[in-house]
Design an enzyme around this catalytic site. Sequence first.
Site, mmCIF file in Angstrom:
data_model
loop_
_atom_site.group_PDB
_atom_site.id
_atom_site.type_symbol
_atom_site.label_atom_id
_atom_site.label_comp_id
_atom_site.label_asym_id
_atom_site.label_seq_id
_atom_site.Cartn_x
_atom_site.Cartn_y
_atom_site.Cartn_z
ATOM 1 N N CYS A 189 -11.315 -20.709 39.979
ATOM 2 C CA CYS A 189 -10.584 -19.738 39.151
ATOM 3 C C CYS A 189 -9.500 -19.040 39.972
ATOM 4 C CB CYS A 189 -11.568 -18.718 38.579
ATOM 5 S SG CYS A 189 -10.750 -17.414 37.657
ATOM 6 N N CYS B 135 -9.036 -15.271 39.259
ATOM 7 C CA CYS B 135 -10.121 -14.422 39.784
ATOM 8 C C CYS B 135 -9.978 -14.260 41.298
ATOM 9 C CB CYS B 135 -11.501 -15.044 39.536
ATOM 10 S SG CYS B 135 -11.750 -15.720 37.911
ATOM 11 N N ASP B 136 -9.681 -15.345 42.005
ATOM 12 C CA ASP B 136 -9.792 -15.345 43.468
ATOM 13 C C ASP B 136 -8.453 -15.481 44.206
ATOM 14 O OD1 ASP B 136 -12.538 -15.224 43.087
ATOM 15 O OD2 ASP B 136 -12.757 -17.396 43.059
#
Length: 303
Positions: free
Chosen positions: A132, A135-136
């Site tokens: 992701c 997200c990261d």
Amino acid sequence: MTDIAIIGAGTAGLTAAIYARRAGMETIIFEAEAYGGQIINTPEIENYPGLMNISGYEFASRLYEQATSLGAKLEFDRIIAIEEKEDSSFCLKGTYGTSIDCKAVIIATGAKSRPMDIEGEEQLVGKGISYCATCDGAFYKGKTVAVFGGGNTAVEDAIYLADICEKVYIVHRRNEFRAEKSLTDTLFTKDNVVRMTPYIVSALKSDKRLTGIEVTNTADGSVKYIELDGLFVAIGQIPGNEEFKNLITLKEGYVAAGEDCLTDHKGIFTAGDCRSKKVRQLTTAAADGATAALAACEYLRLN
Ligand code: NAP
């Protein structure tokens, strides 16, 4: 007894809840992780009619608010069994102890990221490997990363990462990308993006964290090594409906159903990316949610 139980609170499941509640049905949605489904990982939605400049997270939050303000209940549990009762109603069982009776079920379980199935992959998740980018991605500011995949997700991820990272390799097994042309056109305007086609990631190098990848050319078999800080895997999705195959037919893991969203079991309907279908988009997930809910409402009226 609940009228309609929906398994999955992604775009399809939440849309189904909106339609079911508007038809006056008592509706409960079960979600195993976070509501919103895959779209929460999309930084900006560009192809949902009538909505511009909206993030996936905001879109999902609005859907959630719409469904719950209409009276749909959301509970967090992973549904692992649908049992049919003698009177043709159902009992849903969850890992955290859910046991709920309902008259109709809508399976809207979506799909999950496909792993590469390469040695060391599992151990390096969170230590250089991610599924992701939104997200990261921030952990890799100013660093060198690669994205593996050639679909919309991979190309969107690479565009997003190109604005954060120093260098982004995009590794894809064919020379042609599956992603929409408008996305690949945007990607290849970025100076810090390096195209690695036709290659696959064939091995991972690590020293507690990921330090690099070995890539193999799918045309001539030649091998290269790329030093990296992070690898974002975006090689498609896999469905997770095995638990339900006692009652419904699956097709390559997806719930077998046509555009009418009817499964081959009376009282069980399906919607969104978990359904066997050609086009998996936000618009088609929402359309499925409406179709499945209206079909379930009709079933309840007639039975
Ligand atoms: P996808 O469209 O299925 O693409 C997966 C990519 O990974 C393909 O390029 C595929 O290569 C490659 N791949 C698959 N298995 C592989 C393997 N074992 N090894 C190496 N490469 C492999 O998946 P996605 O990008 O996650 O998208 C899923 C669905 O969501 C699609 O319908 C997509 O259109 C939709 N989506 C839409 C948006 C948007 O509209 N903004 C954003 C994200 C996703 P090949 O091309 O060679 O098969």
